[in-house]
Design a protein around this motif. Structure first.
Motif, short mmCIF file in Angstrom:
data_model
loop_
_atom_site.label_atom_id
_atom_site.label_comp_id
_atom_site.label_asym_id
_atom_site.label_seq_id
_atom_site.Cartn_x
_atom_site.Cartn_y
_atom_site.Cartn_z
N VAL A 114 12.86 12.87 -9.92
CA VAL A 114 11.73 12.07 -9.48
C VAL A 114 10.84 12.92 -8.58
CG1 VAL A 114 11.04 10.05 -8.13
CG2 VAL A 114 12.99 9.91 -9.69
N GLU A 115 9.55 12.96 -8.92
CA GLU A 115 8.57 13.73 -8.14
C GLU A 115 7.70 12.78 -7.33
OE1 GLU A 115 6.39 16.14 -10.87
OE2 GLU A 115 8.16 17.28 -11.47
N GLY A 116 7.03 13.32 -6.32
CA GLY A 116 6.14 12.51 -5.50
C GLY A 116 6.84 11.83 -4.34
N GLU A 140 -2.81 3.08 -18.35
CA GLU A 140 -3.29 4.47 -18.33
C GLU A 140 -3.12 5.11 -16.95
OE1 GLU A 140 -6.96 2.07 -17.28
OE2 GLU A 140 -5.38 1.85 -18.76
N ALA A 141 -3.08 4.29 -15.89
CA ALA A 141 -2.94 4.83 -14.53
C ALA A 141 -1.48 5.13 -14.18
CB ALA A 141 -3.52 3.86 -13.52
N VAL A 142 -0.52 4.42 -14.79
CA VAL A 142 0.88 4.58 -14.42
C VAL A 142 1.72 5.30 -15.47
CG1 VAL A 142 0.83 2.60 -12.88
CG2 VAL A 142 1.57 2.29 -15.24
N SER A 143 1.11 5.59 -16.61
CA SER A 143 1.85 6.27 -17.69
C SER A 143 2.37 7.62 -17.20
CB SER A 143 0.93 6.47 -18.89
OG SER A 143 1.63 7.11 -19.92
N GLY A 144 3.67 7.82 -17.31
CA GLY A 144 4.29 9.08 -16.91
C GLY A 144 4.55 9.21 -15.42
N VAL A 145 4.27 8.17 -14.64
CA VAL A 145 4.50 8.22 -13.20
C VAL A 145 5.77 7.42 -12.90
CG1 VAL A 145 3.56 7.64 -10.92
CG2 VAL A 145 2.02 8.35 -12.77
N ASP A 146 6.74 8.06 -12.25
CA ASP A 146 8.03 7.41 -11.99
C ASP A 146 8.07 6.60 -10.71
OD1 ASP A 146 9.61 7.95 -14.22
OD2 ASP A 146 10.03 9.98 -13.52
N ILE A 147 7.35 7.02 -9.68
CA ILE A 147 7.37 6.30 -8.41
C ILE A 147 6.04 6.55 -7.70
CG2 ILE A 147 8.50 8.19 -7.17
CD1 ILE A 147 10.01 6.00 -5.53
N PHE A 148 5.48 5.48 -7.13
CA PHE A 148 4.19 5.62 -6.44
C PHE A 148 3.97 4.45 -5.50
CE2 PHE A 148 3.28 3.08 -10.16
CZ PHE A 148 2.35 2.15 -9.73
N ARG A 149 3.02 4.64 -4.61
CA ARG A 149 2.49 3.56 -3.78
C ARG A 149 1.17 3.14 -4.40
NH1 ARG A 149 5.02 2.45 0.69
NH2 ARG A 149 6.44 3.98 1.55
N LEU A 150 0.92 1.85 -4.41
CA LEU A 150 -0.30 1.31 -4.99
C LEU A 150 -1.44 1.37 -3.98
CD1 LEU A 150 -1.64 -0.15 -7.39
CD2 LEU A 150 -0.94 -2.30 -6.31
N ARG A 151 -2.54 2.00 -4.39
CA ARG A 151 -3.75 1.98 -3.56
C ARG A 151 -4.66 0.87 -4.10
NH1 ARG A 151 -5.99 5.51 -0.27
NH2 ARG A 151 -4.99 7.32 -1.18
N PHE A 181 6.18 1.19 -6.25
CA PHE A 181 6.46 0.80 -7.63
C PHE A 181 7.24 1.91 -8.29
CE2 PHE A 181 2.97 -1.74 -6.31
CZ PHE A 181 3.05 -2.93 -7.02
N ILE A 182 8.18 1.54 -9.16
CA ILE A 182 8.98 2.53 -9.88
C ILE A 182 8.94 2.23 -11.37
CG2 ILE A 182 10.53 2.95 -7.94
CD1 ILE A 182 12.63 1.24 -9.46
N SER A 183 9.24 3.25 -12.15
CA SER A 183 9.30 3.10 -13.61
C SER A 183 10.67 2.55 -14.00
CB SER A 183 9.09 4.46 -14.27
OG SER A 183 10.20 5.30 -13.99
N PRO A 184 10.77 1.99 -15.23
CA PRO A 184 12.08 1.55 -15.73
C PRO A 184 13.09 2.71 -15.75
CG PRO A 184 10.34 0.63 -17.08
CD PRO A 184 9.69 1.61 -16.14
N ARG A 185 12.62 3.93 -15.96
CA ARG A 185 13.52 5.09 -15.99
C ARG A 185 14.20 5.28 -14.63
NH1 ARG A 185 14.17 10.62 -15.22
NH2 ARG A 185 12.39 10.91 -13.86
N VAL A 186 13.46 5.13 -13.54
CA VAL A 186 14.03 5.29 -12.20
C VAL A 186 15.00 4.15 -11.92
CG1 VAL A 186 13.52 5.32 -9.73
CG2 VAL A 186 12.11 6.63 -11.31
N VAL A 232 0.24 8.39 -4.47
CA VAL A 232 -0.53 7.15 -4.36
C VAL A 232 -1.39 7.04 -5.61
CG1 VAL A 232 -2.26 5.92 -3.00
CG2 VAL A 232 -0.54 7.32 -1.83
N VAL A 233 -1.36 5.86 -6.25
CA VAL A 233 -2.08 5.67 -7.51
C VAL A 233 -2.95 4.41 -7.42
CG1 VAL A 233 -1.82 5.28 -9.99
CG2 VAL A 233 -0.21 6.79 -8.80
N GLU A 234 -4.19 4.52 -7.86
CA GLU A 234 -5.07 3.36 -7.98
C GLU A 234 -4.86 2.80 -9.38
OE1 GLU A 234 -9.12 3.56 -6.62
OE2 GLU A 234 -8.62 5.25 -5.31
N ALA A 235 -3.97 1.81 -9.48
CA ALA A 235 -3.56 1.32 -10.80
C ALA A 235 -3.71 -0.18 -10.97
CB ALA A 235 -2.09 1.71 -11.03
#
Length: 179
Positions: free
Chosen positions: A68-70, A133-144, A153-158, A98-101
């Motif tokens: 997991v990155e980020g 399109e904003a969260v594709s390929g992102v495993d973990i992030f904070r929502l902006r 937020f985390i992906s199903p993979r995590v 941080v992702v604006e999703a």
């Protein structure tokens, strides 16, 4: 998937330090005191104000094994306030990506009052919806959301990675629609 928790508040960490959303260079280990030692202190997850989570060594290792990155793991000593006894091995999980999703159209809002939504959008959300399109390929992030940075937020993979490691005690996983 949004992760939350029902853990304990942590004291001794300042809002200025905890509010950071970038990698942090800490020269010494943070110390957190628990008094008395409740059962939750021995669990996998603590909570902290301003969005940091204290996670066990098991959670840290599971996230590292998954690649997991980020994220950044900051060492924390959890101590019993009265006895000074150290409780387990923990790290503060600093999610720096941080992702604006937010899908503004599909998110359910508390009010139709656009002024409330526009001024303080995070406070007006009933149910989050995300843009694929904003969260594709992102495993973990904070929502902006505008000027606010919020939940993790985390992906199903995590989630699956944590489940395989037996490291989900104390977590609450809330499914989030992605469009």
């Amino acid at each position: 998937m949004r992760i939350g928790n029902d853990g304990l508040p942590i004291t001794g960490l300042t809002a200025r330090t905890l509010g950071a959303r970038a990698e942090i260079d800490i020269l010494s280990t943070l110390t957190v005191q628990c008094d008395p030692i409740p059962a939750e202190c021995l669990s996998v997850l603590f909570s902290a104000v301003h969005g940091w989570m204290l996670v066990s060594e098991r959670v840290r290792q599971a996230l590292e094994r998954c690649g997991v990155e980020g994220v950044q793991f900051l060492p924390v000593r959890v101590m019993h306030k009265a006895t000074g006894a150290e409780i387990g091995s923990y790290s503060a999980l600093n999610v720096v990506r941080v992702v604006e999703a937010l899908d503004w159209e599909r998110t359910r809002w508390l009010t139709a009052d656009r002024k409330v939504v526009d001024d303080h959008p995070i406070l007006a959300i009933v149910r989050v919806a995300l843009r694929r399109e904003a969260v594709s390929g992102v495993d973990i992030f904070r929502l902006r959301v505008k000027h606010d940075v919020g939940e993790i937020f985390i992906s199903p993979r995590v989630k699956q990675c944590l489940e395989r490691a037996g490291a989900t005690s104390g977590f609450r996983f809330i499914p989030v629609p992605v469009y």
